[in-house]
Design a protein around this motif. Structure first.
Motif, PDB file in Angstrom:
ATOM      1  N   ASP A 197     156.528  38.484  17.436  1.00  0.00           N
ATOM      2  CA  ASP A 197     155.657  39.630  17.649  1.00  0.00           C
ATOM      3  C   ASP A 197     154.527  39.665  16.598  1.00  0.00           C
ATOM      4  O   ASP A 197     154.764  39.369  15.432  1.00  0.00           O
ATOM      5  CB  ASP A 197     156.536  40.884  17.500  1.00  0.00           C
ATOM      6  CG  ASP A 197     155.882  42.093  18.099  1.00  0.00           C
ATOM      7  OD1 ASP A 197     156.344  42.530  19.155  1.00  0.00           O
ATOM      8  OD2 ASP A 197     154.888  42.583  17.499  1.00  0.00           O
ATOM      9  N   ASN A 198     153.313  40.044  17.058  1.00  0.00           N
ATOM     10  CA  ASN A 198     152.135  40.081  16.167  1.00  0.00           C
ATOM     11  C   ASN A 198     152.381  40.784  14.841  1.00  0.00           C
ATOM     12  O   ASN A 198     151.959  40.328  13.797  1.00  0.00           O
ATOM     13  CB  ASN A 198     150.992  40.843  16.854  1.00  0.00           C
ATOM     14  CG  ASN A 198     150.178  39.882  17.678  1.00  0.00           C
ATOM     15  OD1 ASN A 198     150.324  38.669  17.524  1.00  0.00           O
ATOM     16  ND2 ASN A 198     149.354  40.415  18.562  1.00  0.00           N
ATOM     17  N   ARG A 199     153.106  41.934  14.927  1.00  0.00           N
ATOM     18  CA  ARG A 199     153.241  42.730  13.689  1.00  0.00           C
ATOM     19  C   ARG A 199     154.103  42.051  12.638  1.00  0.00           C
ATOM     20  O   ARG A 199     154.086  42.438  11.480  1.00  0.00           O
ATOM     21  CB  ARG A 199     153.754  44.139  14.021  1.00  0.00           C
ATOM     22  CG  ARG A 199     155.180  44.183  14.475  1.00  0.00           C
ATOM     23  CD  ARG A 199     155.488  45.508  15.106  1.00  0.00           C
ATOM     24  NE  ARG A 199     156.307  45.234  16.279  1.00  0.00           N
ATOM     25  CZ  ARG A 199     157.338  45.951  16.613  1.00  0.00           C
ATOM     26  NH1 ARG A 199     157.681  46.989  15.902  1.00  0.00           N
ATOM     27  NH2 ARG A 199     158.048  45.645  17.678  1.00  0.00           N
ATOM     28  N   TYR A 200     154.867  41.005  13.027  1.00  0.00           N
ATOM     29  CA  TYR A 200     155.690  40.319  12.029  1.00  0.00           C
ATOM     30  C   TYR A 200     155.072  39.002  11.557  1.00  0.00           C
ATOM     31  O   TYR A 200     155.566  38.387  10.622  1.00  0.00           O
ATOM     32  CB  TYR A 200     157.095  40.035  12.574  1.00  0.00           C
ATOM     33  CG  TYR A 200     157.832  41.283  12.991  1.00  0.00           C
ATOM     34  CD1 TYR A 200     158.025  42.317  12.080  1.00  0.00           C
ATOM     35  CD2 TYR A 200     158.325  41.425  14.274  1.00  0.00           C
ATOM     36  CE1 TYR A 200     158.677  43.476  12.455  1.00  0.00           C
ATOM     37  CE2 TYR A 200     158.986  42.573  14.651  1.00  0.00           C
ATOM     38  CZ  TYR A 200     159.154  43.595  13.740  1.00  0.00           C
ATOM     39  OH  TYR A 200     159.798  44.730  14.106  1.00  0.00           O
ATOM     40  N   GLN A 201     153.986  38.567  12.232  1.00  0.00           N
ATOM     41  CA  GLN A 201     153.464  37.230  11.925  1.00  0.00           C
ATOM     42  C   GLN A 201     152.959  37.094  10.483  1.00  0.00           C
ATOM     43  O   GLN A 201     153.088  36.057   9.870  1.00  0.00           O
ATOM     44  CB  GLN A 201     152.370  36.848  12.915  1.00  0.00           C
ATOM     45  CG  GLN A 201     152.952  36.573  14.283  1.00  0.00           C
ATOM     46  CD  GLN A 201     151.919  36.123  15.282  1.00  0.00           C
ATOM     47  OE1 GLN A 201     150.823  35.710  14.928  1.00  0.00           O
ATOM     48  NE2 GLN A 201     152.256  36.206  16.558  1.00  0.00           N
ATOM     49  N   GLN A 202     152.387  38.193   9.930  1.00  0.00           N
ATOM     50  CA  GLN A 202     151.897  38.158   8.543  1.00  0.00           C
ATOM     51  C   GLN A 202     153.055  38.037   7.561  1.00  0.00           C
ATOM     52  O   GLN A 202     152.913  37.506   6.473  1.00  0.00           O
ATOM     53  CB  GLN A 202     151.131  39.460   8.220  1.00  0.00           C
ATOM     54  CG  GLN A 202     149.803  39.589   8.935  1.00  0.00           C
ATOM     55  CD  GLN A 202     148.826  38.509   8.512  1.00  0.00           C
ATOM     56  OE1 GLN A 202     148.777  38.151   7.351  1.00  0.00           O
ATOM     57  NE2 GLN A 202     148.092  37.966   9.463  1.00  0.00           N
ATOM     58  N   GLU A 240     150.799  30.096  15.034  1.00  0.00           N
ATOM     59  CA  GLU A 240     150.227  30.785  16.188  1.00  0.00           C
ATOM     60  C   GLU A 240     151.403  31.073  17.083  1.00  0.00           C
ATOM     61  O   GLU A 240     152.229  30.179  17.327  1.00  0.00           O
ATOM     62  CB  GLU A 240     149.251  29.873  16.928  1.00  0.00           C
ATOM     63  CG  GLU A 240     147.886  29.858  16.288  1.00  0.00           C
ATOM     64  CD  GLU A 240     147.034  28.709  16.789  1.00  0.00           C
ATOM     65  OE1 GLU A 240     147.370  28.122  17.850  1.00  0.00           O
ATOM     66  OE2 GLU A 240     146.052  28.397  16.107  1.00  0.00           O
ATOM     67  N   SER A 241     151.506  32.309  17.548  1.00  0.00           N
ATOM     68  CA  SER A 241     152.682  32.612  18.366  1.00  0.00           C
ATOM     69  C   SER A 241     152.369  33.703  19.371  1.00  0.00           C
ATOM     70  O   SER A 241     151.608  34.623  19.081  1.00  0.00           O
ATOM     71  CB  SER A 241     153.818  33.061  17.441  1.00  0.00           C
ATOM     72  OG  SER A 241     154.977  33.271  18.189  1.00  0.00           O
ATOM     73  N   LYS A 242     152.958  33.559  20.561  1.00  0.00           N
ATOM     74  CA  LYS A 242     152.819  34.606  21.577  1.00  0.00           C
ATOM     75  C   LYS A 242     154.219  34.983  22.021  1.00  0.00           C
ATOM     76  O   LYS A 242     154.976  34.101  22.478  1.00  0.00           O
ATOM     77  CB  LYS A 242     152.055  34.070  22.786  1.00  0.00           C
ATOM     78  CG  LYS A 242     150.575  34.127  22.623  1.00  0.00           C
ATOM     79  CD  LYS A 242     149.907  34.203  23.988  1.00  0.00           C
ATOM     80  CE  LYS A 242     148.406  34.248  23.816  1.00  0.00           C
ATOM     81  NZ  LYS A 242     147.719  33.166  24.463  1.00  0.00           N
ATOM     82  N   SER A 247     156.049  29.438  19.839  1.00  0.00           N
ATOM     83  CA  SER A 247     155.340  29.446  18.558  1.00  0.00           C
ATOM     84  C   SER A 247     154.911  28.035  18.171  1.00  0.00           C
ATOM     85  O   SER A 247     155.578  27.066  18.527  1.00  0.00           O
ATOM     86  CB  SER A 247     156.245  29.936  17.429  1.00  0.00           C
ATOM     87  OG  SER A 247     156.956  31.073  17.794  1.00  0.00           O
TER      88      SER A 247
END
Ligand code: ADP
Length: 255
Positions: A197-202, A240-242, A247
């Motif tokens: 999920d986007n919010r965990y990628q950082q 990069e992951s969706k 990923s």
């Protein structure tokens, strides 16, 4: 040293002064260092007996002690997987203690990208086979030699691959790739697992961070160590992951 400045006021709110508190945290630092050194020693000491367990298992697999029935085979397989896991965890703790004490020892030399990838693919092939995954290497034939620490690069690739295997569905495809981009070489591992999920990628490269609800069998240290290893060699790491699609974890190294 942390400094707390506390303004104090009387009833009429008049400012009369400040209190500066200095706390000497040397004993805490020393304690922390002792803990890190202890972890390093214990993980180092654990590696030898685990390696002996693995050797014993190999002998049993080779049927030196007679033919094994299916139940015994299954038992050996699961002991083998558990000792691999133990080896991975002790390796991560050992590497983490190097990182924490600022003690990453680089052994930079001319190395061959293909050899490092082959090492990572070999080290993870049993896990990949047990999930019937297809691991494909996608790279051009004549790549230049690169200046890097081959053991650290292979360690990062192995970590990317074992994550890709753990988070892929049965029979999924994994692609290990190398591309040349200007003065850099890019290594990548792509899976078609559940993605992040986007919010965990950082946060994924932070120490001990694990995506909530994911398979929490690891330590959450692998990617944090990978980042330190790659940046210590002047490289860059990313993903990069969706969610739902998969990923791609990658890193660049200067040639
Ligand atoms: P560990 O795998 O030991 O938990 P890592 O630092 O290697 O530690 O990974 C941190 C977290 O990142 C994992 O717990 C998982 O939540 C997530 N993660 C890593 N790789 C993948 C991947 N290929 N697909 C989905 N999630 C991943």
């Amino acid at each position: 040293i942390p400094i707390n400045i506390v303004p104090t006021g009387e009833k009429d709110e008049q400012f009369i002064g400040s209190v500066i508190l200095l706390r000497n945290i040397t004993p805490f630092r020393e304690l922390d260092l002792a803990k890190t050194n202890f972890i390093a020693t214990v993980s180092h000491e654990l590696k030898t007996p685990i390696a002996s367990i693995k050797m014993g298992l190999q002998l049993l697999h080779n049927e030196t002690t007679g033919k094994l029935n299916q139940e015994q085979e299954n038992l050996l397989q699961s002991i083998g997987e558990d000792s691999d896991r133990l080896l991975r965890i002790t390796g991560e703790l050992l590497n983490m203690s190097q990182v924490e004490t600022g003690n990453i020892q680089l052994n930079i030399r001319q190395c061959n990208a293909h050899e490092m990838i082959s090492y990572a693919v070999d080290a993870t092939h049993i896990a990949a086979e047990s999930k019937h995954l297809h691991v494909r290497i996608d790279m051009q034939e004549h790549l230049p030699l690169i200046k890097a620490d081959p053991e650290k690069v292979a360690w990062v690739l192995t970590n990317f691959l074992s994550n890709a295997i753990r988070y892929s569905p049965e029979q999924g495809d994994i692609i290990v790739g190398i591309t040349l981009k200007k003065e850099k070489i890019c290594f990548s591992v792509q899976d078609h697992g559940k993605g992040i999920d986007n919010r965990y990628q950082q946060r994924i490269f932070e120490r001990y961070f694990q995506v909530p609800g994911s398979n929490r069998t690891g330590t959450g240290l692998g990617l944090a160590i990978s980042k330190e290893f790659i940046e210590a060699q002047g490289g860059e790491i990313g993903l990069e992951s969706k969610p739902g699609m998969g990923s791609t974890f990658y890193f660049y190294l200067p040639l």
